[in-house]
Motif scaffolding. Sequence first.
Motif, short mmCIF file in Angstrom:
data_model
loop_
_atom_site.label_atom_id
_atom_site.label_comp_id
_atom_site.label_asym_id
_atom_site.label_seq_id
_atom_site.Cartn_x
_atom_site.Cartn_y
_atom_site.Cartn_z
N THR A 275 0.81 -1.24 -0.11
CA THR A 275 -0.21 -0.32 0.06
C THR A 275 0.97 1.25 -0.15
O THR A 275 0.97 2.25 -0.50
N ASP A 276 2.33 1.47 0.86
CA ASP A 276 3.68 2.10 0.98
C ASP A 276 3.26 2.60 -0.33
O ASP A 276 3.49 3.89 -1.08
N ARG A 277 3.60 1.62 -1.40
CA ARG A 277 4.04 1.95 -2.70
C ARG A 277 2.82 2.51 -3.79
O ARG A 277 3.91 3.01 -4.66
N TRP A 278 2.28 2.00 -3.71
CA TRP A 278 0.37 2.43 -4.89
C TRP A 278 0.19 4.25 -4.31
O TRP A 278 0.25 4.55 -5.02
N GLU A 279 0.62 4.29 -2.61
CA GLU A 279 0.68 5.24 -2.00
C GLU A 279 2.03 6.60 -2.49
O GLU A 279 1.52 7.21 -2.86
N GLN A 280 2.61 6.06 -2.71
CA GLN A 280 3.95 6.82 -2.99
C GLN A 280 3.54 7.36 -4.66
O GLN A 280 4.09 8.65 -5.42
#
Length: 166
Positions: free
Chosen positions: A89-94
């Motif tokens: 999810t962190d990668r997606w948000e980034q």
Amino acid sequence: MVLVMAAFALLYITRRSGIISFTPARAFFLGLVLAGLSPGDLVAQSQVEADTAAAHRAALAWLALVDSGAYAASLDSAAPLLRQMIASTDRWEQFLGMARAPFPNRIQRELLEAEIDPSLPVTHPGRYIRLTFRIRGLKEQTTESVVLQAQSNGWRVAMYGVRGGS
């Protein structure tokens, strides 16, 4: 095609006058034949239009999540294909934060193209529709591509991309 069908539909000449009789149904089917279509083509076209409209509604609902900053929720509601491609999810948000940085606070979209593409992606067969939107209010022309995949519970976003922008 519509003009040909309308012209034949106007032919309500009775047999009593000695001229060939056309009922509205016969005129309609004759118009289809002259236009090179079959009744099955109309059913298929109707299904394509229904699928495209449903995919468009699903894309706008998903984009509303993204526009509001609910990036994790957008990933949760996406097709399994997109969720499998994203490491976290962190990668997606980034990714979304960087891709959408130039977007105005209030996004205005214009649908440029809706394309049914069963070949996307080759490794995951299925029914896909690619929608391309123009984002208004930016100096450089910017487009968003949303690829939706048919799922048992409706159309879900399987891919998302942004081109241009400043």
